[in-house]
Design an enzyme around this catalytic site. Structure first.
Site, PDB file in Angstrom:
ATOM      1  N   THR A   1       0.795  -1.074   0.031  1.00  0.00           N
ATOM      2  CA  THR A   1       0.177  -0.016  -0.172  1.00  0.00           C
ATOM      3  C   THR A   1       0.975   1.235  -0.050  1.00  0.00           C
ATOM      4  O   THR A   1       1.947   1.436   0.704  1.00  0.00           O
ATOM      5  CB  THR A   1      -0.904   0.095   1.120  1.00  0.00           C
TER       6      THR A   1
ATOM      7  N   GLY B   1      -4.376  -5.187   7.090  1.00  0.00           N
ATOM      8  CA  GLY B   1      -5.654  -4.500   7.354  1.00  0.00           C
ATOM      9  C   GLY B   1      -6.531  -5.086   8.402  1.00  0.00           C
ATOM     10  O   GLY B   1      -7.134  -4.021   8.959  1.00  0.00           O
TER      11      GLY B   1
ATOM     12  N   THR C   1      -0.802   1.064   6.833  1.00  0.00           N
ATOM     13  CA  THR C   1      -0.350   0.109   6.014  1.00  0.00           C
ATOM     14  C   THR C   1      -0.285  -1.226   6.790  1.00  0.00           C
ATOM     15  O   THR C   1       0.181  -1.038   8.054  1.00  0.00           O
ATOM     16  CB  THR C   1       0.661   0.522   5.027  1.00  0.00           C
ATOM     17  N   GLY C   2      -0.274  -2.291   6.107  1.00  0.00           N
ATOM     18  CA  GLY C   2       0.194  -3.563   6.999  1.00  0.00           C
ATOM     19  C   GLY C   2      -0.968  -4.338   6.708  1.00  0.00           C
ATOM     20  O   GLY C   2      -2.039  -4.302   6.092  1.00  0.00           O
TER      21      GLY C   2
ATOM     22  N   GLY D   1      -9.660  -4.390   2.599  1.00  0.00           N
ATOM     23  CA  GLY D   1      -9.096  -4.449   3.919  1.00  0.00           C
ATOM     24  C   GLY D   1      -9.533  -2.884   4.289  1.00  0.00           C
ATOM     25  O   GLY D   1     -10.592  -2.365   4.065  1.00  0.00           O
ATOM     26  N   ASP D   2      -8.445  -2.100   5.142  1.00  0.00           N
ATOM     27  CA  ASP D   2      -8.377  -1.084   5.684  1.00  0.00           C
ATOM     28  C   ASP D   2      -8.276   0.155   4.588  1.00  0.00           C
ATOM     29  O   ASP D   2      -8.956   1.262   5.051  1.00  0.00           O
ATOM     30  CB  ASP D   2      -7.335  -0.760   6.876  1.00  0.00           C
TER      31      ASP D   2
HETATM   32  C1  SD4 Z   1      -4.747  -4.349   3.139  1.00  0.00           C
HETATM   33  N1  SD4 Z   1      -3.471  -2.641   4.459  1.00  0.00           N
HETATM   34  O1  SD4 Z   1      -5.433  -4.618   2.242  1.00  0.00           O
HETATM   35  C2  SD4 Z   1      -3.580  -3.300   3.307  1.00  0.00           C
HETATM   36  C3  SD4 Z   1      -2.394  -4.071   2.633  1.00  0.00           C
HETATM   37  C4  SD4 Z   1      -1.259  -3.377   3.108  1.00  0.00           C
HETATM   38  O2  SD4 Z   1       1.073  -3.398   3.297  1.00  0.00           O
HETATM   39  O3  SD4 Z   1      -0.932  -2.190   3.432  1.00  0.00           O
HETATM   40  N2  SD4 Z   1      -0.013  -4.092   3.117  1.00  0.00           N
HETATM   41  O4  SD4 Z   1      -4.860  -4.911   4.305  1.00  0.00           O
END
Ligand code: SD4
Length: 325
Positions: A185, A239, A236-237, A215-216
């Site tokens: 992201t 979600g 990010t990460g 996701g988020d």
């Molecule tokens: C998600 N937050 O779809 C996003 C993915 C993401 O580093 O940020 N990954 O969950």
């Protein structure tokens, strides 16, 4: 301009000079996002994004200036620039969020062009092929986004078949995962010369997610929140961890209560740690810019870099605020 991950440098190189030259925060942030979305070398956003577990790429994005100025799209297939589409939702509709087919029809009606290969690059296709081989060789349901049977009937029916082994939660290791791959992201917070703050969050979501999973990133308050009077936050990460505590909104509220950006982000990560069993594969990272321009980034684990562009230039730096060292 503050953005996430090493590919934030792609964003800042495109959007930073615009901002410095006096372009408005949102225009600069959308241009920054588009540079990453259009870069097939970034395997996580727009063209080149990893597909879902059915082999198709879908993208999510949000944009925000203030609670009454935000827009988003989710589960969009075939369009490389969801951030720009989200902005149209904000500018041209009375809604905040459009999903799936409806979002794609809206994009077409707004003149966006469908990408000829549905965003799937040969590189992403070969990653998907590798994923399929791995899935066949070692079915680990929790890693595929499918939990072991959760309700009593399923547990009872499956117990003797051994079909769904229940994996114990993996402990947090002493040497946490510190590599950047798997991150998906680009979050961009931009503050222009007039002091206007804008946020953009754009993603193809977690690689190999279940088809239909959102996701988020496109959900206001989760992957992005901006309140012009207070500041903006983007996340990010994983979600699911971020969504479970309304991460970006919560950090903004912590700033409203007087915490610095770094304190607010670390308090959000602390909340995530308190409410979840954190496993090795988990990572969450956040960026924040306060209305007065003070900014910070923070992450659950090492391995997260932010990219900052200000009067001193553009720097890609490891985040100094890491919760689990
Ligand atoms: C998600 N937050 O779809 C996003 C993915 C993401 O580093 O940020 N990954 O969950």
């Amino acid at each position: 301009m503050l953005s996430t991950w090493s590919f934030g440098a792609v964003a800042n190189r495109a959007g930073g000079p615009l901002l410095m030259a006096g372009t408005g925060a949102l225009d600069a942030a959308i241009a920054a996002a588009a540079a990453v979305e259009n870069d097939p070398a970034v395997d996580s956003v727009g063209i080149g994004g990893l597909p879902d577990s059915s082999g198709r790429v879908s993208v999510d994005a949000s944009v925000m200036l203030a609670p009454d100025r935000c827009g988003s799209v989710c589960a969009v297939r075939g369009y490389a620039n969801p951030a720009a589409i989200a902005r149209r939702v904000m500018d041209r509709t009375v809604h905040i969020m459009l999903a799936g087919d409806g979002a794609e029809q809206f994009a077409a009606a707004q003149g966006f062009t469908r990408h000829p290969t549905e965003l799937l690059t040969p590189q992403a296709q070969s990653e998907f092929n590798r994923y399929l081989v791995g899935r066949a060789a070692a079915p680990a349901p929790s890693r595929l986004g499918i939990l072991p049977p959760m309700n009593v009937e399923e547990r009872y029916a499956e117990a003797s078949s051994g079909k769904y082994p229940v994996a114990p939660a993996e402990p947090v290791s002493q040497t946490p995962a510190s590599k950047e791959p798997m991150h998906d992201t680009v979050c961009i917070l931009a503050r222009d010369r007039a002091g206007v703050l804008a946020g953009v969050c754009t993603t193809s979501g977690l690689g190999f997610k279940l088809a239909g999973r959102v996701g988020d990133s496109p959900i206001i308050g989760h992957g992005l929140y901006v309140d012009a009077e207070i500041g903006g936050v983007s996340a990010t990460g994983n979600g699911e961890l971020i969504m479970s505590i309304c991460g970006s909104f919560l950090a903004t509220e912590f700033m409203r209560q007087g915490r610095t950006p770094a304190e607010a982000l670390l308090a959000v990560l602390e909340r995530i740690r308190a409410k979840h069993t954190i496993v090795d594969a988990h990572q969450v990272a956040l960026i924040a810019v306060r209305a007065d321009g003070q900014w910070a980034s923070a992450s659950l684990r090492p391995g997260f870099s932010h990219c900052i562009t200000d009067d001193a230039g553009t720097r890609l730096e490891p985040s100094p605020n890491v919760m689990l060292r």
